[in-house]
Motif scaffolding. Structure first.
Motif: not given
Length: 186
Positions: A170-186
């Motif tokens: 749910a916290a990830l959804i909040c971040l996504y909706v607010q364009d604040q997605w955490p940095e992924e490790d590629h």
């Protein structure tokens, strides 16, 4: 956009007091339609398994559990095919301590918990948000533009580096909706 996360175990009275006038939306595997589709347990099908070209899973949780490696058990590809939202969890009680997550279904490298979150969970869950639940994400954006929104989850930790408890989707959804997605490790 005022979107917050609260624990699903809170009473309706407690939620109403804490968030007066807010839209309260359960996004767990116990939620009703359509919001249950935001649960990582939901079997959307076709979810790409990170670092495993050509292999897909029914759910994000299926990927997370399939790639988990224990002291006495390696990956479990069968978890990728589970469509029931139950029977996904693999536990230390049955398999011994967790050693890490495999970097792909056939990878030889084990990832630490925080790295696995960035390399496995985040890309898989973002893929679902971008490919399977875009309408729900847009509904949340719309609702948040008009009223406060509270998403219910069993955990409320949204800090990707805080490994004391499971990460709150749910916290990830909040971040996504607010364009604040955490940095992924590629």
């Amino acid at each position: 956009m005022p979107i917050q996360v609260a624990n699903r175990r809170r009473s309706a009275v407690s939620l109403t007091r804490a968030f007066p006038g807010a839209h309260v939306i359960d996004v767990t595997s116990k939620a009703g339609e359509p919001w249950v589709r935001l649960s990582p347990f939901y079997p959307h099908g076709g979810v790409p398994v990170p670092r495993t070209p050509g292999v897909t899973s029914q759910s994000v949780e299926g990927i997370w559990q399939a790639l988990k490696v224990f002291e006495t058990a390696d990956v479990d590809p069968g978890k990728l095919d589970v469509t029931t939202m139950t029977g996904l969890n693999r536990t230390v009680r049955t398999n011994g301590p967790v050693r890490g997550h495999r970097d792909g279904l056939y990878g030889d490298r084990l990832l630490t918990y925080p790295t696995a979150r960035r390399r496995i969970y985040l890309p898989a869950y973002r893929w679902v948000l971008e490919n399977k639940t875009t309408g729900l994400v847009e509904q949340l954006r719309h609702l948040a533009g008009e009223h406060d929104v509270v998403l219910l989850d069993y955990t409320t930790i949204g800090d990707i580096n805080d490994c004391r408890t499971p990460l709150s989707h749910a916290a990830l959804i909040c971040l996504y909706v607010q364009d604040q997605w955490p940095e992924e490790d590629h």
